[in-house]
Motif scaffolding. Structure first.
Motif, mmCIF file in Angstrom:
data_model
loop_
_atom_site.group_PDB
_atom_site.id
_atom_site.type_symbol
_atom_site.label_atom_id
_atom_site.label_comp_id
_atom_site.label_asym_id
_atom_site.label_seq_id
_atom_site.Cartn_x
_atom_site.Cartn_y
_atom_site.Cartn_z
ATOM 1 N N LEU A 38 1.064 -1.153 0.003
ATOM 2 C CA LEU A 38 -0.061 -0.174 0.144
ATOM 3 C C LEU A 38 0.941 1.074 -0.072
ATOM 4 O O LEU A 38 0.924 2.145 -0.868
ATOM 5 N N SER A 39 1.137 1.344 1.270
ATOM 6 C CA SER A 39 2.942 2.740 0.709
ATOM 7 C C SER A 39 3.347 2.787 -0.669
ATOM 8 O O SER A 39 3.520 3.850 -1.354
ATOM 9 N N PHE A 40 4.504 1.274 -1.095
ATOM 10 C CA PHE A 40 4.197 1.517 -2.521
ATOM 11 C C PHE A 40 3.683 2.214 -3.440
ATOM 12 O O PHE A 40 3.793 3.295 -4.114
ATOM 13 N N LEU A 41 2.000 2.029 -2.931
ATOM 14 C CA LEU A 41 1.593 2.185 -4.311
ATOM 15 C C LEU A 41 1.069 3.676 -4.541
ATOM 16 O O LEU A 41 1.085 4.429 -5.070
ATOM 17 N N ARG A 42 0.682 4.543 -2.780
ATOM 18 C CA ARG A 42 0.551 5.107 -2.227
ATOM 19 C C ARG A 42 1.490 6.394 -3.028
ATOM 20 O O ARG A 42 1.444 7.436 -3.460
ATOM 21 N N GLU A 43 3.105 6.329 -2.970
ATOM 22 C CA GLU A 43 3.923 7.058 -3.215
ATOM 23 C C GLU A 43 4.024 7.183 -5.218
ATOM 24 O O GLU A 43 4.217 8.371 -5.746
ATOM 25 N N ARG A 44 2.994 6.385 -5.666
ATOM 26 C CA ARG A 44 2.987 5.979 -7.130
ATOM 27 C C ARG A 44 2.235 6.420 -7.754
ATOM 28 O O ARG A 44 1.902 6.368 -8.684
ATOM 29 N N CYS A 45 1.134 6.796 -6.530
ATOM 30 C CA CYS A 45 -0.353 6.844 -7.664
ATOM 31 C C CYS A 45 -1.179 7.860 -7.097
ATOM 32 O O CYS A 45 -1.023 7.774 -5.908
ATOM 33 N N GLY A 46 -1.768 9.145 -8.266
ATOM 34 C CA GLY A 46 -2.159 9.537 -7.514
ATOM 35 C C GLY A 46 -3.572 9.006 -6.646
ATOM 36 O O GLY A 46 -4.718 9.953 -5.882
ATOM 37 N N ALA A 47 -4.067 8.317 -6.980
ATOM 38 C CA ALA A 47 -5.170 7.398 -6.634
ATOM 39 C C ALA A 47 -5.043 5.819 -6.378
ATOM 40 O O ALA A 47 -5.188 5.021 -7.796
ATOM 41 N N VAL A 48 -5.524 5.210 -5.091
ATOM 42 C CA VAL A 48 -4.993 4.223 -5.082
ATOM 43 C C VAL A 48 -7.033 3.695 -4.601
ATOM 44 O O VAL A 48 -7.024 4.148 -3.915
ATOM 45 N N VAL A 49 -7.458 2.748 -5.457
ATOM 46 C CA VAL A 49 -8.634 2.082 -4.743
ATOM 47 C C VAL A 49 -8.731 0.417 -5.041
ATOM 48 O O VAL A 49 -8.546 0.465 -5.736
ATOM 49 N N VAL A 50 -9.284 -0.024 -3.215
ATOM 50 C CA VAL A 50 -8.947 -1.404 -2.919
ATOM 51 C C VAL A 50 -10.504 -2.023 -3.500
ATOM 52 O O VAL A 50 -11.737 -1.290 -3.745
ATOM 53 N N ASP A 51 -10.447 -3.331 -4.413
ATOM 54 C CA ASP A 51 -11.561 -3.416 -4.863
ATOM 55 C C ASP A 51 -11.825 -5.152 -3.625
ATOM 56 O O ASP A 51 -11.385 -5.755 -3.711
ATOM 57 N N GLY A 52 -13.028 -4.468 -2.519
ATOM 58 C CA GLY A 52 -13.128 -5.584 -1.591
ATOM 59 C C GLY A 52 -12.669 -3.723 -0.360
ATOM 60 O O GLY A 52 -11.921 -4.277 -0.407
ATOM 61 N N ALA A 53 -13.490 -4.131 0.688
ATOM 62 C CA ALA A 53 -13.018 -4.007 1.706
ATOM 63 C C ALA A 53 -12.464 -4.880 2.688
ATOM 64 O O ALA A 53 -12.955 -5.320 3.821
ATOM 65 N N ARG A 54 -11.271 -4.893 2.555
ATOM 66 C CA ARG A 54 -10.474 -5.438 3.385
ATOM 67 C C ARG A 54 -9.397 -4.702 3.731
ATOM 68 O O ARG A 54 -8.217 -5.752 4.467
ATOM 69 N N VAL A 55 -9.328 -3.942 4.198
ATOM 70 C CA VAL A 55 -8.324 -2.962 4.593
ATOM 71 C C VAL A 55 -9.361 -1.704 5.582
ATOM 72 O O VAL A 55 -9.966 -1.039 5.017
ATOM 73 N N THR A 56 -9.442 -1.549 6.945
ATOM 74 C CA THR A 56 -10.327 -0.624 8.049
ATOM 75 C C THR A 56 -9.102 -0.500 8.316
ATOM 76 O O THR A 56 -7.980 -0.661 8.622
ATOM 77 N N GLY A 57 -9.682 1.239 8.412
ATOM 78 C CA GLY A 57 -9.078 2.208 9.274
ATOM 79 C C GLY A 57 -7.807 2.720 8.781
ATOM 80 O O GLY A 57 -6.717 3.108 8.813
ATOM 81 N N VAL A 58 -8.107 2.842 7.335
ATOM 82 C CA VAL A 58 -6.427 3.314 6.413
ATOM 83 C C VAL A 58 -7.374 3.947 5.044
ATOM 84 O O VAL A 58 -8.408 3.908 4.831
ATOM 85 N N ASP A 59 -6.370 4.712 5.486
ATOM 86 C CA ASP A 59 -6.705 6.282 4.333
ATOM 87 C C ASP A 59 -6.879 5.799 2.746
ATOM 88 O O ASP A 59 -5.842 6.466 2.241
#
Length: 253
Positions: A38-59
Motif C-alpha cells: 500500500l505504501s509503495f502504491l501510494r508513493e506512485r499513484c494519484g489514486a489507489v482504490v481497493v476492490d473489496g473492503a479488506r483494509v480498515t482504518g487505512v486512508d
C-alpha cells in the motif's frame, strides 16, 4: 495496464519499471494486503482504490460487496418461506469479508433463537485457489451438513464465489437430491458473473457491473478531489430467483 501476480515480489518488480501511475485499482483474493504494498502504491499513484473492503482504518478508498447484507436478505427469504433448519456453507480465513460473514451468521442464529444444530455453520477445509472448483472441498463440507439425518437442514446458504458453485451443484446431484423438494438452496455471489451464479440456484449479492462503475467513479473523484476524506462504497444487493427456494415439507419443518 492489467497486472496479474501470484507472488507480491513479481508485481513489485514490474511496477518499479514505472515511476508513476495516475491511478491503481488493487484486487486481493482474500489475502491480507501488506502495508508495504500500500505504501509503495501510494508513493506512485494519484489514486489507489481497493476492490473489496479488506483494509480498515487505512486512508484508502474502497468498493466492496455487502456480504453481510446479502446474508440478511437470504436469511429473510428462507425464514419467510418457513425454514427453521438453515445451514451456511462458508469459506475459512481470518480476512474480511470471510470472517465477518461467519460471525454475522452466528449473530443471526442468536437473534433467531436457534440452536447450533438448527443453524449449523460449515466451513470448507481451505480457501479454494482462484479458478479452482475444488469439488473435494465442497463434497467434504456438504457431507458434514448432511450426515445427521435427524437434523439435516431444509435450506442451504452457500458462499458461491468462483467455480465452487458448480462443485456444489455436482455434489447435490451425487447425493441424488431434488432441488427444492429435498433442499432449498440460495448462493451468495456476484449475480451477473456466469461461473458464480449457476442459473440453477437462487442467488443474492451485488453486480460486478456496479462494482466496475463504482471503481471508476472512486478513481475520478480521488483525482479531482485529492484532499477528500477516504471512503468505502458498499454495493447494493439484489435477489435473483431461479426456483430453488420453497417451503419445507411437513416433515422438515
Amino acid at each position: 495496464m492489467q497486472l496479474v501476480y501470484e507472488r507480491l515480489e513479481e508485481a513489485l518488480e514490474v511496477l518499479r519499471l514505472s515511476t508513476r501511475f495516475d491511478a491503481c485499482v488493487l484486487q486481493s483474493y482474500f489475502d491480507a494486503i501488506p502495508l508495504g504494498l500500500l505504501s509503495f502504491l501510494r508513493e506512485r499513484c494519484g489514486a489507489v482504490v481497493v476492490d473489496g473492503a479488506r483494509v480498515t482504518g487505512v486512508d484508502l478508498d474502497a468498493v466492496a460487496s455487502d456480504w453481510r447484507g446479502a446474508l440478511d436478505m437470504a436469511i429473510e427469504q428462507v425464514v419467510d418461506a418457513g425454514h427453521r433448519r438453515i445451514a451456511l456453507l462458508a469459506w475459512p480465513g481470518a480476512v474480511q469479508p470471510l470472517e465477518g460473514l461467519r460471525h454475522h451468521f452466528v449473530s443471526l442464529r442468536r437473534a433467531l433463537r436457534r440452536q447450533d444444530r438448527e443453524m449449523p455453520l460449515i466451513e470448507l477445509g481451505r480457501i479454494p485457489k482462484p479458478q479452482e472448483g475444488a469439488p473435494e472441498l465442497v463434497e467434504d463440507a456438504f457431507a458434514r451438513v448432511w450426515e445427521d439425518k435427524a437434523s439435516r437442514p431444509t435450506a442451504l446458504l452457500a458462499l458461491g464465489l468462483g467455480p465452487s458453485v458448480l462443485a456444489l451443484s455436482e455434489t447435490i446431484d451425487r447425493h441424488r437430491l431434488h432441488i427444492p423438494r429435498d433442499l432449498s438452496v440460495v448462493v451468495l455471489s456476484h449475480i451477473d458473473v456466469a461461473d458464480e451464479i449457476n442459473s440453477r440456484f437462487d442467488a443474492v449479492g451485488s453486480r460486478s457491473a456496479d462494482a466496475a462503475h463504482a471503481l471508476v467513479a472512486q478513481v475520478r473523484d480521488r483525482l479531482e478531489f485529492p484532499a477528500k476524506d477516504p471512503g468505502t462504497v458498499y454495493l447494493a444487493n439484489h435477489y435473483r430467483k431461479a426456483g430453488t427456494l420453497r417451503a419445507p415439507s411437513g416433515a422438515g419443518k
